[in-house]
Write a protein that holds these residues in place. Structure first.
Motif, short mmCIF file in Angstrom:
data_model
loop_
_atom_site.label_atom_id
_atom_site.label_comp_id
_atom_site.label_asym_id
_atom_site.label_seq_id
_atom_site.Cartn_x
_atom_site.Cartn_y
_atom_site.Cartn_z
N ARG A 1 0.70 -7.61 9.24
CA ARG A 1 0.58 -6.15 9.32
C ARG A 1 1.47 -5.48 8.27
N ARG A 2 2.71 -5.93 8.16
CA ARG A 2 3.63 -5.36 7.17
C ARG A 2 3.15 -5.64 5.75
N SER A 3 2.61 -6.83 5.53
CA SER A 3 2.12 -7.20 4.20
C SER A 3 0.93 -6.35 3.78
N VAL A 4 0.05 -6.04 4.72
CA VAL A 4 -1.15 -5.28 4.41
C VAL A 4 -0.88 -3.77 4.40
N LEU A 5 -0.23 -3.27 5.43
CA LEU A 5 -0.05 -1.83 5.59
C LEU A 5 1.24 -1.29 4.98
N GLY A 6 2.21 -2.16 4.76
CA GLY A 6 3.49 -1.75 4.20
C GLY A 6 4.51 -1.49 5.28
N ASP A 7 5.77 -1.72 4.93
CA ASP A 7 6.86 -1.56 5.89
C ASP A 7 6.96 -0.13 6.40
#
Length: 126
Positions: free
Chosen positions: A12-18
């Motif tokens: 999720r972080r990799s796709v949507l960003g931190d």
């Protein structure tokens, strides 16, 4: 937390960003915790984490499905995510052309309108 949740959060972080995930996590309450866990484990820890197809392809599928089913609210988020998944503007318009043929011109038209606005907004901030 289990491996699927941890893998889901990483994906999720990799796709949507931190920044996006941090905002979502800060807004989480005990009421929606079961839902947030479900999407982290199911959508992000199972579907998006699977490497059978690329994240570029998943972006295209997700955008097409969101448009085809009229779930327009999440289209801008997934347009922004294409910067991390590798789906180009040309990929996105091709996905929406499929929507026009198979799910209806009005749905594709609205999705394209949202994509154009999101791209314009993104380009203004970079």
């Amino acid at each position: 937390m289990d491996d699927r949740f941890d893998r889901g959060m990483q994906t999720r972080r990799s796709v949507l960003g931190d920044a996006h995930v941090d905002r979502a996590e800060a807004a989480k309450t005990p009421f929606d915790l079961p839902f947030q866990t479900l999407i982290t484990e199911g959508a992000w820890g199972t579907v998006w984490a699977d490497d059978t197809i690329s994240r570029r392809e998943r972006s295209m599928l997700t955008l097409a499905l969101l448009a085809a089913t009229g779930n327009f609210e999440e289209i801008p988020m997934h347009i922004r995510a294409t910067a991390n998944t590798g789906a180009s503007k040309q990929d996105v318009i091709q996905a929406f052309l499929h929507v026009a043929i198979y799910a209806g011109v009005p749905k594709a038209n609205h999705a394209i309108k949202l994509a154009k606005a999101t791209y314009a907004e993104t380009e203004e901030t970079t």
